[in-house]
Design a protein around this motif. Structure first.
Motif, PDB file in Angstrom:
ATOM      1  N   SER A  64       0.858  -1.186   0.000  1.00  0.00           N
ATOM      2  CA  SER A  64       0.000   0.000   0.000  1.00  0.00           C
ATOM      3  C   SER A  64       0.897   1.239   0.000  1.00  0.00           C
ATOM      4  CB  SER A  64      -0.922  -0.019   1.222  1.00  0.00           C
ATOM      5  OG  SER A  64      -1.895   1.019   1.134  1.00  0.00           O
ATOM      6  N   SER A  65       0.299   2.389   0.147  1.00  0.00           N
ATOM      7  CA  SER A  65       1.015   3.653   0.035  1.00  0.00           C
ATOM      8  C   SER A  65       2.138   3.763   1.069  1.00  0.00           C
ATOM      9  CB  SER A  65       0.052   4.826   0.234  1.00  0.00           C
ATOM     10  OG  SER A  65      -0.957   4.819  -0.735  1.00  0.00           O
ATOM     11  N   VAL A  66       3.317   4.154   0.617  1.00  0.00           N
ATOM     12  CA  VAL A  66       4.439   4.445   1.515  1.00  0.00           C
ATOM     13  C   VAL A  66       4.313   5.905   1.938  1.00  0.00           C
ATOM     14  CG1 VAL A  66       6.940   4.408   1.783  1.00  0.00           C
ATOM     15  CG2 VAL A  66       5.839   2.802   0.218  1.00  0.00           C
ATOM     16  N   VAL A  67       4.368   6.151   3.257  1.00  0.00           N
ATOM     17  CA  VAL A  67       4.077   7.497   3.751  1.00  0.00           C
ATOM     18  C   VAL A  67       5.206   8.115   4.566  1.00  0.00           C
ATOM     19  CG1 VAL A  67       1.583   7.167   3.738  1.00  0.00           C
ATOM     20  CG2 VAL A  67       2.890   6.552   5.775  1.00  0.00           C
ATOM     21  N   SER A  68       6.225   7.316   4.954  1.00  0.00           N
ATOM     22  CA  SER A  68       7.292   7.868   5.783  1.00  0.00           C
ATOM     23  C   SER A  68       8.579   7.095   5.520  1.00  0.00           C
ATOM     24  CB  SER A  68       6.911   7.784   7.267  1.00  0.00           C
ATOM     25  OG  SER A  68       7.895   8.388   8.091  1.00  0.00           O
ATOM     26  N   CYS A  69       9.722   7.771   5.690  1.00  0.00           N
ATOM     27  CA  CYS A  69      11.013   7.127   5.462  1.00  0.00           C
ATOM     28  C   CYS A  69      12.076   7.833   6.300  1.00  0.00           C
ATOM     29  CB  CYS A  69      11.400   7.155   3.987  1.00  0.00           C
ATOM     30  SG  CYS A  69      11.455   8.807   3.235  1.00  0.00           S
ATOM     31  N   ASP A  70      13.141   7.081   6.625  1.00  0.00           N
ATOM     32  CA  ASP A  70      14.231   7.662   7.402  1.00  0.00           C
ATOM     33  C   ASP A  70      15.483   6.816   7.221  1.00  0.00           C
ATOM     34  OD1 ASP A  70      15.377   9.576   9.089  1.00  0.00           O
ATOM     35  OD2 ASP A  70      14.925   8.446  10.907  1.00  0.00           O
ATOM     36  N   PHE A  71      16.658   7.487   7.204  1.00  0.00           N
ATOM     37  CA  PHE A  71      17.942   6.808   7.123  1.00  0.00           C
ATOM     38  C   PHE A  71      18.514   6.605   8.517  1.00  0.00           C
ATOM     39  CE2 PHE A  71      17.747   8.531   2.803  1.00  0.00           C
ATOM     40  CZ  PHE A  71      18.340   7.531   2.047  1.00  0.00           C
ATOM     41  N   SER A  72      19.296   5.552   8.675  1.00  0.00           N
ATOM     42  CA  SER A  72      20.031   5.349   9.918  1.00  0.00           C
ATOM     43  C   SER A  72      21.147   6.382  10.009  1.00  0.00           C
ATOM     44  CB  SER A  72      20.609   3.936   9.970  1.00  0.00           C
ATOM     45  OG  SER A  72      21.538   3.723   8.905  1.00  0.00           O
ATOM     46  N   PRO A  73      21.667   6.639  11.209  1.00  0.00           N
ATOM     47  CA  PRO A  73      22.696   7.676  11.368  1.00  0.00           C
ATOM     48  C   PRO A  73      23.964   7.432  10.564  1.00  0.00           C
ATOM     49  CG  PRO A  73      21.738   7.110  13.483  1.00  0.00           C
ATOM     50  CD  PRO A  73      21.206   6.116  12.499  1.00  0.00           C
ATOM     51  N   ASP A  74      24.261   6.161  10.223  1.00  0.00           N
ATOM     52  CA  ASP A  74      25.452   5.886   9.417  1.00  0.00           C
ATOM     53  C   ASP A  74      25.141   5.755   7.929  1.00  0.00           C
ATOM     54  OD1 ASP A  74      24.125   3.497   9.397  1.00  0.00           O
ATOM     55  OD2 ASP A  74      25.697   2.341  10.393  1.00  0.00           O
ATOM     56  N   SER A  75      23.899   6.005   7.531  1.00  0.00           N
ATOM     57  CA  SER A  75      23.433   5.937   6.134  1.00  0.00           C
ATOM     58  C   SER A  75      23.391   4.527   5.573  1.00  0.00           C
ATOM     59  CB  SER A  75      24.297   6.818   5.204  1.00  0.00           C
ATOM     60  OG  SER A  75      24.341   8.155   5.645  1.00  0.00           O
ATOM     61  N   ALA A  76      23.666   3.509   6.405  1.00  0.00           N
ATOM     62  CA  ALA A  76      23.730   2.134   5.913  1.00  0.00           C
ATOM     63  C   ALA A  76      22.368   1.481   5.795  1.00  0.00           C
ATOM     64  CB  ALA A  76      24.626   1.293   6.821  1.00  0.00           C
ATOM     65  N   LEU A  77      21.361   2.022   6.483  1.00  0.00           N
ATOM     66  CA  LEU A  77      20.018   1.459   6.465  1.00  0.00           C
ATOM     67  C   LEU A  77      19.010   2.533   6.099  1.00  0.00           C
ATOM     68  CD1 LEU A  77      20.054  -0.620   9.794  1.00  0.00           C
ATOM     69  CD2 LEU A  77      20.294  -1.520   7.466  1.00  0.00           C
ATOM     70  N   LEU A  78      17.923   2.086   5.494  1.00  0.00           N
ATOM     71  CA  LEU A  78      16.791   2.952   5.187  1.00  0.00           C
ATOM     72  C   LEU A  78      15.532   2.226   5.615  1.00  0.00           C
ATOM     73  CD1 LEU A  78      15.422   5.399   3.681  1.00  0.00           C
ATOM     74  CD2 LEU A  78      15.473   3.958   1.633  1.00  0.00           C
ATOM     75  N   VAL A  79      14.635   2.917   6.311  1.00  0.00           N
ATOM     76  CA  VAL A  79      13.349   2.320   6.673  1.00  0.00           C
ATOM     77  C   VAL A  79      12.230   3.091   5.987  1.00  0.00           C
ATOM     78  CG1 VAL A  79      13.998   1.265   8.859  1.00  0.00           C
ATOM     79  CG2 VAL A  79      13.334   3.668   8.826  1.00  0.00           C
ATOM     80  N   THR A  80      11.223   2.347   5.541  1.00  0.00           N
ATOM     81  CA  THR A  80      10.029   2.944   4.941  1.00  0.00           C
ATOM     82  C   THR A  80       8.806   2.397   5.665  1.00  0.00           C
ATOM     83  OG1 THR A  80       9.983   1.199   3.257  1.00  0.00           O
ATOM     84  CG2 THR A  80      11.046   3.286   2.658  1.00  0.00           C
ATOM     85  N   ALA A  81       7.823   3.243   5.895  1.00  0.00           N
ATOM     86  CA  ALA A  81       6.587   2.867   6.586  1.00  0.00           C
ATOM     87  C   ALA A  81       5.417   3.082   5.642  1.00  0.00           C
ATOM     88  CB  ALA A  81       6.404   3.698   7.851  1.00  0.00           C
ATOM     89  N   SER A  82       4.439   2.181   5.721  1.00  0.00           N
ATOM     90  CA  SER A  82       3.352   2.181   4.751  1.00  0.00           C
ATOM     91  C   SER A  82       2.000   1.982   5.428  1.00  0.00           C
ATOM     92  CB  SER A  82       3.590   1.060   3.729  1.00  0.00           C
ATOM     93  OG  SER A  82       2.441   0.801   2.944  1.00  0.00           O
ATOM     94  N   TYR A  83       0.956   2.336   4.697  1.00  0.00           N
ATOM     95  CA  TYR A  83      -0.402   2.047   5.139  1.00  0.00           C
ATOM     96  C   TYR A  83      -0.676   0.544   5.213  1.00  0.00           C
ATOM     97  CZ  TYR A  83      -1.831   6.973   4.555  1.00  0.00           C
ATOM     98  OH  TYR A  83      -1.962   8.337   4.673  1.00  0.00           O
ATOM     99  N   ASP A  84       0.228  -0.278   4.678  1.00  0.00           N
ATOM    100  CA  ASP A  84       0.034  -1.727   4.772  1.00  0.00           C
ATOM    101  C   ASP A  84       0.423  -2.267   6.149  1.00  0.00           C
ATOM    102  OD1 ASP A  84       2.810  -1.785   4.818  1.00  0.00           O
ATOM    103  OD2 ASP A  84       3.028  -2.717   2.852  1.00  0.00           O
ATOM    104  N   ALA A  85       0.723  -1.363   7.083  1.00  0.00           N
ATOM    105  CA  ALA A  85       1.031  -1.707   8.476  1.00  0.00           C
ATOM    106  C   ALA A  85       2.400  -2.361   8.633  1.00  0.00           C
ATOM    107  CB  ALA A  85      -0.043  -2.593   9.096  1.00  0.00           C
ATOM    108  N   CYS A  86       3.283  -2.142   7.648  1.00  0.00           N
ATOM    109  CA  CYS A  86       4.625  -2.721   7.714  1.00  0.00           C
ATOM    110  C   CYS A  86       5.693  -1.638   7.588  1.00  0.00           C
ATOM    111  CB  CYS A  86       4.842  -3.741   6.599  1.00  0.00           C
ATOM    112  SG  CYS A  86       3.884  -5.255   6.794  1.00  0.00           S
ATOM    113  N   VAL A  87       6.793  -1.880   8.292  1.00  0.00           N
ATOM    114  CA  VAL A  87       8.019  -1.122   8.093  1.00  0.00           C
ATOM    115  C   VAL A  87       9.016  -2.056   7.418  1.00  0.00           C
ATOM    116  CG1 VAL A  87      10.008  -0.050   9.227  1.00  0.00           C
ATOM    117  CG2 VAL A  87       7.706   0.456  10.032  1.00  0.00           C
TER     118      VAL A  87
END
Length: 399
Positions: free
Chosen positions: A234-257
Motif C-alpha cells: 500500500s502507500s508508503v508514507v514515511s522514510c528515514d535513514f540510519s545515522p550511518d546511512s547504511a540502512l533505510l526504513v520505509t513505513a506504509s499504510y500496509d502496516a509494515c516497516v
C-alpha cells in the motif's frame, strides 16, 4: 521499559472548523544541537520552544500554553525566548538547519556577527516555503515554485544550505539558500502526492515516499533516480535513514516497516504492526494499523513508529517485535531528540507529547560498525579482505 509521558502541550487557541486540517500537528522537529523544539500546532502557527522544557512542563502530564490578548506567551530561559511564528497558511512540514557562518563582506542581517545561526523552514498549504531565522523570528526567504501543499522538508545534514521539499504537486524540489533560495532542481517521478523526503546523513542519497507502493531513491550528487524500492502493498508514507546511512526504513499504510540496504536495494527485514486488540474499540475501522511515521534513534539501534491503532511503538534492530509500547491518541508524527532519551509525537488534536525513550550505551562493535559505515558503502565493505561473518555484521545482514 515502556515509554512514559513526560509532558503534553496543547494549543492555546480554540479549534477552528472552517478549514480542513486546520488544527493537526503534522510535523515536529528538534534543532540539530537540541536547543530548540518546533511544533506545528495547527491554526497556521508554529511554536518555537527552547529545550529543555522547564520543570513546570516536564513535571506534569499536561501543560497548556494559552494566548493572552491574542499574543503568545513567552518567557526567557537564559537568552532564549519562546517564539510564535504566524505563517498565514496551514503548516505541514518543518526542518531545522544551522546556517553557515557569514563570510567577509556578507551583509546578511541574520548572521551579521559572523556567527552560525539557526534557521527553520516551514512548508505551507499554498505551496510556499518560508525560511525563518530562529533567534529573531524574521523571515529570510519565501520560496515559490510548488503548485500544491508542501508536505515535508529536509535539509542536508552536513550543514550545507541545501533544502529539499516534497509536495502534493507530485514533485520534489531542491533549493540552495546560499544563492538567495534559488531553485536548483525539480525531481519528477512520482505519480501521487509526495508525503515524505529524507536526505541520508552522508548527503549522498535522498529517499522520497508518495501515495504509491514504492519509494524512490535519488542521488544527491546528480539529482537522478537511483532505483525504486518495491515491496510494500500500500502507500508508503514515511522514510528515514540510519545515522550511518547504511540502512533505510520505509513505513506504509500496509502496516509494515521495511528495512532496506539503500546501496543494493535489498530488503533486510520487515516489521509488522500486529494490532493489540485491548487497545481498540468495537467501532475501529479496518485499517487501524496504518502507519503514519517512522524514525531512527540517534545512535541507530532503535526505531519509533506511530500508527492509527493508537500506539507508539519502540523497536530494537535485532528483534522483529516491538520492545516497548505506549498508548497515544490520533498520532501523526514522531521525532527523536538528537541526543537521545526523548521522543516527541504530534497528534490530530494539535497537541505535542514528549515521551521517555530507551537510553542505551552502544557496544564497541556497533560503534565500530557505525564509524566504518559512515564512509564505506555496502559494495566497499563486501570488497574488503575480511571474514564473511564480519562482512555480514558490517552490512547489517546479522544484527
Amino acid at each position: 521499559e515502556e515509554p512514559v509521558l513526560l509532558a503534553e502541550l496543547k494549543p492555546g487557541r480554540p479549534q477552528r472548523y472552517d478549514w480542513k486540517s486546520s488544527c493537526e500537528t503534522w510535523s515536529v522537529a528538534f534543532s540539530p544541537d537540541g536547543a530548540w523544539f518546533a511544533w506545528s500546532q495547527g491554526h497556521c502557527v508554529v511554536k518555537l520552544i527552547p529545550w529543555p522544557l522547564g520543570e513546570a512542563e516536564l513535571g506534569c502530564k499536561t501543560s497548556e500554553r494559552k494566548s493572552r490578548g491574542g499574543k503568545a506567551e513567552s518567557w526567557s530561559r537564559g537568552a532564549a525566548k519562546e517564539r510564535t511564528l504566524e505563517c498565514g497558511q496551514i503548516v505541514w512540514g518543518l526542518a531545522f538547519s544551522a546556517w553557515p557562518a557569514a563570510e567577509d563582506g556578507d551583509t546578511d542581517p541574520a548572521c551579521a556577527l559572523g556567527l552560525p545561526c539557526l534557521v527553520l523552514a516551514t512548508g505551507l498549504n499554498d505551496g510556499q516555503i518560508k525560511v525563518w531565522e530562529v533567534q529573531t523570528g524574521h523571515v529570510l526567504f519565501s520560496l515559490l515554485g510548488h503548485q500544491d501543499v508542501v508536505r515535508d522538508l529536509s535539509f542536508a545534514p552536513n550543514g550545507s544550505p541545501i533544502l529539499v521539499s516534497a509536495s502534493r504537486d507530485k514533485t520534489l524540489r531542491v533549493w540552495d539558500l546560499s544563492r538567495d533560495g534559488r531553485q536548483v532542481q525539480v525531481l519528477s517521478g512520482h505519480v501521487q502526492w509526495v508525503y515524505c523526503c529524507s536526505i541520508s546523513p552522508d548527503c549522498s542519497m535522498l529517499c522520497s515516499a508518495a501515495g504509491e507502493k514504492s519509494a524512490l531513491l535519488w542521488s544527491m550528487r546528480s539529482y537522478t533516480l537511483i532505483r525504486r524500492l518495491e515491496g510494500h502493498q500500500s502507500s508508503v508514507v514515511s522514510c528515514d535513514f540510519s545515522p550511518d546511512s547504511a540502512l533505510l526504513v520505509t513505513a506504509s499504510y500496509d502496516a509494515c516497516v521495511i528495512m532496506w540496504d539503500p546501496y543494493t536495494g535489498e530488503q533486510l527485514r520487515t516489521l509488522r504492526h500486529v494490532p493489540l486488540h485491548s487497545t481498540l474499540d468495537s467501532s475501529s475501522e479496518i485499517h487501524t494499523s496504518s502507519l503514519r511515521s517512522v524514525c531512527f534513534s540517534p545512535e541507530g539501534l532503535y526505531l519509533a513508529t506511530v500508527a492509527d491503532d493508537r500506539l507508539l511503538r519502540i523497536w530494537a534492530l535485532e528483534f522483529r517485535a516491538p520492545v516497548a509500547f505506549a498508548p497515544m491518541t490520533n498520532g501523526l508524527c514522531c521525532m527523536y531528540f538528537p541526543h537521545g532519551g526523548f521522543i516527541a509525537t504530534g497528534t490530530r488534536d494539535g497537541h505535542v507529547q514528549f515521551w521517555t525513550a530507551p537510553r542505551v550505551l552502544s557496544s564497541l562493535k556497533h560503534l565500530c560498525r557505525k564509524a566504518l559505515r559512515t564512509f564505506l558503502t555496502t559494495y566497499q565493505v563486501l570488497a574488503l579482505p575480511i571474514p564473511r561473518k564480519l562482512k555480514e555484521f558490517l552490512t547489517y545482514r546479522t544484527f
